[in-house]
Design a protein around this motif. Sequence first.
Motif, PDB file in Angstrom:
ATOM      1  N   GLY A 190       0.820  -1.191   0.000  1.00  0.00           N
ATOM      2  CA  GLY A 190       0.000   0.000   0.000  1.00  0.00           C
ATOM      3  C   GLY A 190       0.857   1.244   0.000  1.00  0.00           C
ATOM      4  N   PRO A 191       0.240   2.418   0.090  1.00  0.00           N
ATOM      5  CA  PRO A 191       1.014   3.653   0.171  1.00  0.00           C
ATOM      6  C   PRO A 191       1.977   3.616   1.361  1.00  0.00           C
ATOM      7  CG  PRO A 191      -1.308   4.120  -0.209  1.00  0.00           C
ATOM      8  CD  PRO A 191      -1.212   2.656   0.093  1.00  0.00           C
ATOM      9  N   GLY A 192       3.221   3.991   1.116  1.00  0.00           N
ATOM     10  CA  GLY A 192       4.218   3.992   2.181  1.00  0.00           C
ATOM     11  C   GLY A 192       4.782   2.623   2.507  1.00  0.00           C
ATOM     12  N   GLU A 193       4.496   1.614   1.663  1.00  0.00           N
ATOM     13  CA  GLU A 193       5.002   0.260   1.877  1.00  0.00           C
ATOM     14  C   GLU A 193       5.816  -0.203   0.675  1.00  0.00           C
ATOM     15  OE1 GLU A 193       1.613  -1.813   4.705  1.00  0.00           O
ATOM     16  OE2 GLU A 193       1.432  -2.004   2.529  1.00  0.00           O
ATOM     17  N   GLY A 219      14.193 -11.264  11.804  1.00  0.00           N
ATOM     18  CA  GLY A 219      15.607 -10.999  12.009  1.00  0.00           C
ATOM     19  C   GLY A 219      16.155 -10.236  10.826  1.00  0.00           C
ATOM     20  N   GLY A 220      17.423  -9.889  10.903  1.00  0.00           N
ATOM     21  CA  GLY A 220      18.035  -9.090   9.856  1.00  0.00           C
ATOM     22  C   GLY A 220      17.988  -9.765   8.497  1.00  0.00           C
ATOM     23  N   ALA A 221      17.743  -8.954   7.458  1.00  0.00           N
ATOM     24  CA  ALA A 221      17.693  -9.471   6.093  1.00  0.00           C
ATOM     25  C   ALA A 221      18.030  -8.356   5.120  1.00  0.00           C
ATOM     26  CB  ALA A 221      16.314 -10.045   5.776  1.00  0.00           C
ATOM     27  N   VAL A 222      18.472  -8.757   3.947  1.00  0.00           N
ATOM     28  CA  VAL A 222      18.686  -7.838   2.827  1.00  0.00           C
ATOM     29  C   VAL A 222      17.829  -8.335   1.679  1.00  0.00           C
ATOM     30  CG1 VAL A 222      20.338  -6.986   1.123  1.00  0.00           C
ATOM     31  CG2 VAL A 222      21.021  -7.188   3.516  1.00  0.00           C
ATOM     32  N   GLY A 223      17.144  -7.399   1.022  1.00  0.00           N
ATOM     33  CA  GLY A 223      16.277  -7.799  -0.075  1.00  0.00           C
ATOM     34  C   GLY A 223      16.219  -6.761  -1.168  1.00  0.00           C
ATOM     35  N   GLU A 224      15.588  -7.153  -2.271  1.00  0.00           N
ATOM     36  CA  GLU A 224      15.388  -6.270  -3.418  1.00  0.00           C
ATOM     37  C   GLU A 224      13.931  -5.826  -3.458  1.00  0.00           C
ATOM     38  OE1 GLU A 224      15.441  -6.402  -8.322  1.00  0.00           O
ATOM     39  OE2 GLU A 224      16.106  -8.136  -7.147  1.00  0.00           O
ATOM     40  N   VAL A 225      13.721  -4.555  -3.697  1.00  0.00           N
ATOM     41  CA  VAL A 225      12.363  -4.018  -3.807  1.00  0.00           C
ATOM     42  C   VAL A 225      11.768  -4.452  -5.148  1.00  0.00           C
ATOM     43  CG1 VAL A 225      10.954  -1.937  -3.857  1.00  0.00           C
ATOM     44  CG2 VAL A 225      12.970  -2.045  -2.362  1.00  0.00           C
ATOM     45  N   VAL A 226      10.643  -5.171  -5.095  1.00  0.00           N
ATOM     46  CA  VAL A 226       9.997  -5.627  -6.332  1.00  0.00           C
ATOM     47  C   VAL A 226       8.706  -4.868  -6.620  1.00  0.00           C
ATOM     48  CG1 VAL A 226      11.036  -7.922  -6.256  1.00  0.00           C
ATOM     49  CG2 VAL A 226       8.863  -7.531  -5.100  1.00  0.00           C
ATOM     50  N   ALA A 227       8.180  -4.167  -5.626  1.00  0.00           N
ATOM     51  CA  ALA A 227       7.034  -3.276  -5.829  1.00  0.00           C
ATOM     52  C   ALA A 227       7.093  -2.225  -4.725  1.00  0.00           C
ATOM     53  CB  ALA A 227       5.709  -4.041  -5.772  1.00  0.00           C
ATOM     54  N   SER A 228       6.732  -0.994  -5.066  1.00  0.00           N
ATOM     55  CA  SER A 228       6.903   0.082  -4.098  1.00  0.00           C
ATOM     56  C   SER A 228       5.721   1.032  -4.088  1.00  0.00           C
ATOM     57  CB  SER A 228       8.184   0.877  -4.407  1.00  0.00           C
ATOM     58  OG  SER A 228       8.334   1.952  -3.496  1.00  0.00           O
ATOM     59  N   GLY A 229       5.332   1.408  -2.874  1.00  0.00           N
ATOM     60  CA  GLY A 229       4.336   2.446  -2.683  1.00  0.00           C
ATOM     61  C   GLY A 229       4.949   3.697  -2.100  1.00  0.00           C
ATOM     62  N   ASP A 230       6.258   3.860  -2.289  1.00  0.00           N
ATOM     63  CA  ASP A 230       6.972   5.024  -1.758  1.00  0.00           C
ATOM     64  C   ASP A 230       8.091   5.377  -2.729  1.00  0.00           C
ATOM     65  OD1 ASP A 230       8.770   6.752  -0.320  1.00  0.00           O
ATOM     66  OD2 ASP A 230       7.835   6.102   1.544  1.00  0.00           O
ATOM     67  N   ASP A 231       8.028   6.594  -3.293  1.00  0.00           N
ATOM     68  CA  ASP A 231       9.021   7.007  -4.295  1.00  0.00           C
ATOM     69  C   ASP A 231      10.437   7.047  -3.745  1.00  0.00           C
ATOM     70  OD1 ASP A 231       6.994   7.282  -6.139  1.00  0.00           O
ATOM     71  OD2 ASP A 231       6.778   9.458  -5.842  1.00  0.00           O
ATOM     72  N   GLY A 235      13.456 -11.067   8.230  1.00  0.00           N
ATOM     73  CA  GLY A 235      14.049 -12.266   7.655  1.00  0.00           C
ATOM     74  C   GLY A 235      13.188 -13.491   7.911  1.00  0.00           C
ATOM     75  N   TRP A 236      13.751 -14.672   7.668  1.00  0.00           N
ATOM     76  CA  TRP A 236      13.061 -15.955   7.846  1.00  0.00           C
ATOM     77  C   TRP A 236      11.876 -16.096   6.896  1.00  0.00           C
ATOM     78  CZ3 TRP A 236      15.030 -19.841  10.834  1.00  0.00           C
ATOM     79  CH2 TRP A 236      16.014 -19.494  11.772  1.00  0.00           C
ATOM     80  N   ARG A 237      11.927 -15.430   5.753  1.00  0.00           N
ATOM     81  CA  ARG A 237      10.852 -15.523   4.765  1.00  0.00           C
ATOM     82  C   ARG A 237      11.424 -15.120   3.407  1.00  0.00           C
ATOM     83  NH1 ARG A 237       7.302 -11.661   8.203  1.00  0.00           N
ATOM     84  NH2 ARG A 237       8.893 -12.270   9.712  1.00  0.00           N
ATOM     85  N   GLU A 238      10.755 -15.562   2.360  1.00  0.00           N
ATOM     86  CA  GLU A 238      11.238 -15.261   1.008  1.00  0.00           C
ATOM     87  C   GLU A 238      10.825 -13.868   0.553  1.00  0.00           C
ATOM     88  OE1 GLU A 238      11.324 -19.768  -0.836  1.00  0.00           O
ATOM     89  OE2 GLU A 238       9.408 -18.674  -0.772  1.00  0.00           O
ATOM     90  N   HIS A 239       9.653 -13.419   0.965  1.00  0.00           N
ATOM     91  CA  HIS A 239       9.161 -12.079   0.616  1.00  0.00           C
ATOM     92  C   HIS A 239       8.592 -11.425   1.863  1.00  0.00           C
ATOM     93  CE1 HIS A 239       9.020 -14.283  -3.238  1.00  0.00           C
ATOM     94  NE2 HIS A 239       9.175 -13.105  -3.828  1.00  0.00           N
ATOM     95  N   ALA A 240       8.509 -10.099   1.824  1.00  0.00           N
ATOM     96  CA  ALA A 240       7.920  -9.367   2.945  1.00  0.00           C
ATOM     97  C   ALA A 240       7.351  -8.048   2.447  1.00  0.00           C
ATOM     98  CB  ALA A 240       8.963  -9.111   4.031  1.00  0.00           C
ATOM     99  N   VAL A 241       6.228  -7.655   3.034  1.00  0.00           N
ATOM    100  CA  VAL A 241       5.689  -6.307   2.832  1.00  0.00           C
ATOM    101  C   VAL A 241       6.074  -5.502   4.072  1.00  0.00           C
ATOM    102  CG1 VAL A 241       3.633  -4.890   2.560  1.00  0.00           C
ATOM    103  CG2 VAL A 241       3.798  -7.110   1.385  1.00  0.00           C
ATOM    104  N   VAL A 242       6.811  -4.416   3.855  1.00  0.00           N
ATOM    105  CA  VAL A 242       7.440  -3.680   4.952  1.00  0.00           C
ATOM    106  C   VAL A 242       7.152  -2.193   4.794  1.00  0.00           C
ATOM    107  CG1 VAL A 242       9.637  -3.279   6.147  1.00  0.00           C
ATOM    108  CG2 VAL A 242       9.312  -5.391   4.864  1.00  0.00           C
ATOM    109  N   PRO A 243       6.878  -1.480   5.897  1.00  0.00           N
ATOM    110  CA  PRO A 243       6.795  -0.023   5.788  1.00  0.00           C
ATOM    111  C   PRO A 243       8.099   0.541   5.227  1.00  0.00           C
ATOM    112  CG  PRO A 243       5.982  -0.764   7.921  1.00  0.00           C
ATOM    113  CD  PRO A 243       6.617  -1.953   7.262  1.00  0.00           C
TER     114      PRO A 243
END
Length: 332
Positions: free
Chosen positions: A34-37, A73-85, A98-106
């Motif tokens: 969503g917006p801001g995520e 936990g700590g993770a590094v990922g690539e943004v694949v969709a963004s609601g924040d410029d 972490g501990w997951r393949e994808h995440a929706v994060v603020p």
Amino acid sequence: MTTRSRQIHLASRPTGWPTPDNFRVVEVDLGDPGPGEVLLRNTWMSVDPYMRGRMNDAKSYVPPFELGAPLDGGAVGEVVASGDDAVPVGATVLHGLGWREHAVVPARAVRVVDTERVPASAYLGVLGMPGLTAYVGLTRIAQLREGDRVLVSGAAGAVGSSVGQMARMLGASAVVGSAGSAEKVAWLTEELGFDAAVNYKDGPVGRLLAPHGPFDVYFDNVGGDHLEAAIAHLDDFGRIAACGAIAQYNDTEATPGPRNMAMFVTKKLTLRGFIVRDHDDLTAEFHERAGRWVAEGRLVGRETVVDGLDHAVDAFLDLMRGGNTGKMLVRL
């Protein structure tokens, strides 16, 4: 549009040593951000000793993991969709899911990192929480001074290996480490510049350290017999930075304390425990100094890499057994 993904959940609370039965791989569907995520595809995740404590239903400095819910936990990922410029698609970010393949994060909860200068995984190691922990422990907690002799336990781990290297760059006259194999001892002394290191499996750690003391600073990642040995070999006015006690994280009964606590009085010793998150004000200073050390090749990290979310639990269990050299990571 939804994204099918997988996460590791805590299925039951361990009693003593964790087993694979305490964890479960769960498939989930994630919606668009969503917006801001932002929607992230994780590429690296960290497993760390502190996570063992969060598997217990006990009050601590951070809430316990919930049963039937994903670990984090700590993770590094690539943004694949963004609601924040401010966090565009394609950016590489550091975050805490972490501990997951994808995440929706603020978007406010991620930090865009530069992967042109260093590999993305470094932000979970020497340039991440372990490196900052080492820096805080040495500079603020132990108040390292020019000429100090430094002892560090768990020296071949992510934090301990950074401690030894940083201590030298911050002016220590000697750095000694304790590790759990001849190979780790060789890495410390031959590649990282430790003056000496001992394999604690070769005998009583106090006896092994005797030829290398006394010490002014002890950075404790282990507790137990290592702490007792360090107290014995600290010089007057010695300082202990208590970072962890991995030797007793899986104990089911109370662990006896050091038998030589009277030395705190006779030697005028100081022990201070710390949690790195309480020292966020040092983060910018750390990034500036550590980034320069890494660029100059003076601060290096080794990684023990396990591939795939299906093996994340194996990586964590191996970490708890001391199977890592440097930072234990899962590549997703």
